[in-house]
Design an enzyme around this catalytic site. Structure first.
Site, short mmCIF file in Angstrom:
data_model
loop_
_atom_site.label_atom_id
_atom_site.label_comp_id
_atom_site.label_asym_id
_atom_site.label_seq_id
_atom_site.Cartn_x
_atom_site.Cartn_y
_atom_site.Cartn_z
N ASP A 39 53.84 -0.22 21.15
CA ASP A 39 53.16 -1.02 20.74
C ASP A 39 53.19 -1.82 19.12
O ASP A 39 53.44 -0.90 17.85
CB ASP A 39 51.36 -1.51 21.13
N SER A 51 56.66 -13.66 35.16
CA SER A 51 55.41 -14.63 35.14
C SER A 51 56.30 -15.46 35.84
O SER A 51 57.06 -15.91 36.36
CB SER A 51 55.71 -15.09 33.45
N TYR A 57 59.32 -19.12 26.59
CA TYR A 57 58.36 -18.20 27.57
C TYR A 57 58.81 -18.74 28.62
O TYR A 57 59.58 -17.95 29.15
CB TYR A 57 56.75 -18.97 27.73
N LYS A 96 61.27 -15.33 30.59
CA LYS A 96 60.47 -14.54 31.96
C LYS A 96 61.28 -14.81 32.90
O LYS A 96 61.87 -14.13 33.80
CB LYS A 96 59.21 -15.20 32.31
N PHE A 133 45.82 -15.09 33.42
CA PHE A 133 44.83 -13.15 33.77
C PHE A 133 44.75 -13.48 32.56
O PHE A 133 44.44 -14.18 30.60
CB PHE A 133 46.56 -12.12 33.90
#
Length: 268
Positions: A36, A156, A169, A173, A202
């Protein structure tokens, strides 16, 4: 594949879905390597008790990931599980409107590129290293029907129903989802499976980047259960993908049956 005793790499392990996955794999006996970026709050990712190894690095950077994977192989051995959770939201409208003058200006390209780089290019970057490492150790065609490795990527529901200002985004995805089948076919001869999960709304740090009215609408639109998903629920599905050999080349939605719709009052 039984997670016990396996070496697993989890990107985006510092928080959210990645952290939940790292914890779940550790509880099942895997040795988990977390990758990360340096945490924003200044905490030390190496202090996370579930990790066998913590590596700070940007999944977009080819050299950094090559160094990271080489270190894992040298110190722990060849990884057999890869879970890509690293990702960013990053709004990318086509243009912006000055509220005082009404002037329209095309958006700069840097924000769009960064979202594509992290979510799509970064995912491919780690997969190429993971798969090559396993292929070197197993150069023969896998005829015995045993799993050699499992790759689980994070797509996603935005890959299918992205909202306004989610062009970057959504397309990133969608790319993750679209490469699942061709990669599963390409890597099948080496006994490596490829699966993608497409979560809905989420409880992660990313949800805080969404405006309140949009977030409330997204949650309200979830038929059942009418709430945000939890990290442990996502991690549970990751474990199922690791253990179930017939899960390969598929994108699995985990979203409470939500189909995202555009909130009212959206403006540029």
């Amino acid at each position: 594949m039984d997670p016990k005793g396996q070496i697993a790499i989890v990107t985006g392990s510092g928080s959210g879905l990645g952290r939940a996955v790292a914890q779940a794999l550790t509880q099942r006996g895997a040795r988990v390597v977390g990758i990360d970026l340096p945490p924003r709050d200044g905490t030390d990712p190496a202090a996370l008790p579930e990790l066998a190894m913590a590596i700070q690095g940007d999944v977009v950077d080819a050299a950094q990931m090559e160094t990271a994977f080489a270190r894992v192989e040298q110190e722990l051995g060849c990884p057999t599980i890869l879970v890509n959770c690293a990702g960013i939201l990053g709004p990318a409208r086509v243009f912006q409107i000055d509220r005082e003058t009404g002037q329209i200006t095309p958006r700069a390209m840097d924000r769009f590129r960064r979202v594509i780089d992290v979510n799509l290019t970064g995912t491919f970057n780690t997969m190429r290293l993971f798969a090559a490492g396993l292929a070197k150790g197993n150069p023969q065609v896998a005829l015995d029907g045993e799993d050699r490795g499992v790759i689980i990527n994070t797509a996603s529901v935005a890959a299918y129903e992205a909202l306004s200002a989610q062009a970057a985004y959504g397309s990133s995805k969608a790319g993750v989802a679209a490469m699942t089948l061709p990669l599963a076919r390409e890597l099948a001869r080496y006994g490596i499976r490829v699966v993608a999960l497409a979560p809905g709304t989420f409880e992660t740090g990313m949800i805080g980047d969404i405006p309140d009215h949009t977030r409330q609408r997204l949650v309200a639109d979830v038929p059942f259960p009418n709430r945000m998903g939890r990290g442990d629920e996502f991690a549970h599905l990751v474990l199922a993908c690791v253990e179930n050999q017939m899960l390969n080349g598929s994108v699995l939605r985990i979203d409470g049956a939500v189909r995202m719709r555009e909130p009212r009052g959206v403006s540029a």
